[in-house]
Write an enzyme that holds these catalytic residues in place. Sequence first.
Site, PDB file in Angstrom:
ATOM      1  N   ASP A   1       0.817  -1.219   0.000  1.00 53.26           N
ATOM      2  CA  ASP A   1       0.000   0.000   0.000  1.00 53.26           C
ATOM      3  C   ASP A   1       0.854   1.274   0.000  1.00 53.26           C
ATOM      4  O   ASP A   1       0.354   2.355   0.211  1.00 53.26           O
ATOM      5  CB  ASP A   1      -1.003   0.008   1.159  1.00 53.26           C
ATOM      6  CG  ASP A   1      -0.358  -0.192   2.522  1.00 53.26           C
ATOM      7  OD1 ASP A   1       0.869  -0.376   2.591  1.00 53.26           O
ATOM      8  OD2 ASP A   1      -1.091  -0.161   3.527  1.00 53.26           O
TER       9      ASP A   1
ATOM     10  N   HIS B   1       9.037  -2.538   9.122  1.00 53.69           N
ATOM     11  CA  HIS B   1       8.030  -3.591   9.289  1.00 53.69           C
ATOM     12  C   HIS B   1       7.940  -4.499   8.064  1.00 53.69           C
ATOM     13  O   HIS B   1       7.899  -5.726   8.178  1.00 53.69           O
ATOM     14  CB  HIS B   1       6.651  -2.964   9.529  1.00 53.69           C
ATOM     15  CG  HIS B   1       6.576  -2.025  10.679  1.00 53.69           C
ATOM     16  ND1 HIS B   1       6.520  -2.462  11.979  1.00 53.69           N
ATOM     17  CD2 HIS B   1       6.541  -0.672  10.731  1.00 53.69           C
ATOM     18  CE1 HIS B   1       6.447  -1.423  12.787  1.00 53.69           C
ATOM     19  NE2 HIS B   1       6.455  -0.329  12.047  1.00 53.69           N
TER      20      HIS B   1
END
Length: 324
Positions: free
Chosen positions: A10, A249
Amino acid sequence: MSRKILLFADFGIDDIMAIIYAYNEANVNIVGIVAEYGNVQKRTAIRNAKYLQEVTGRDDVPLIGGAERSLIGVPPIYYPEVHGPEGFGGFVPLSEYIDEEEENIFENFHQIYDIIEKYDGELTIVCIGRLTSLATSFILYPETVAKVKKIFIMGGAFNFPGNVTPVAEANIFGDPYAANIVFNFAEDLTIFPLNVTQQAILTYEMVNYIDQVNKEANNTLGQIIKPMMDYYWQFYKSQIPTIPGAPLHDVVTLWGVFNEQHIKYVNKPVSVVTAPGNAFGQTVGDFRDFVQLSDKPVHRIAIAIDYSPFISRVVEVLTTELIN
């Protein structure tokens, strides 16, 4: 042998870092990228994906337009204070428009089917954003998705504070219904939760070193990294003043695909809370030691990583491999 990976992203800062890393990691063969809403809107995600293709020369990688909003249709909430209005933090891409080719990407979701069929039994899906597009794949092409070898996702928080609510992590909170579909139907699923990825920190000093090496090599792509990561670090410092850098992450989830020996896992029943209330979007794992009677699907959950080989490889790729 490099792993064939279909990447769902995203396109916030850590997603972009993961893609820069993936394009230059010898152990990874990106065979497709699904750009969807999440950290930025879908249109911006596609623009960012195209921009990265331009500066890396990787226009051989198919780009696919993913979801524009969650399964319940609620307009997404974006957090420009985390990733910047463009998803690049303090860096602003020169391309600010969507051309005709990018418009076509909006309507080509069916190419997921073609990619999975092409790499039947060899493909790993890595989802580092919201799970909406991946869940939609399970609904539209269940027999085809069953041919995927493994699925890795970055998401959730187990016995650890969330980053959107006290208990919920952003990728799951953004569409818990999609996460519920994936958790219920995925056969070989590995979850990299926030409690592990939060430890995968690229320090301020490392960022400066990466920037220096790439400036000396006159590498434009490498010079994107510092303004992005400095912006990201400033956000994290506002939340955790003592943090020495910003966590990668999504990079650590991708790295985990080919570094099993450096990760500790447990297999536990997992569910996600979809009922409205304070626990909405929470991932729940049954970590009890005695025999579980849960009827929830059992998945592999990362609970610890060996930080040193992770960060050493990342810095190596973002300097040595990136400038070659």
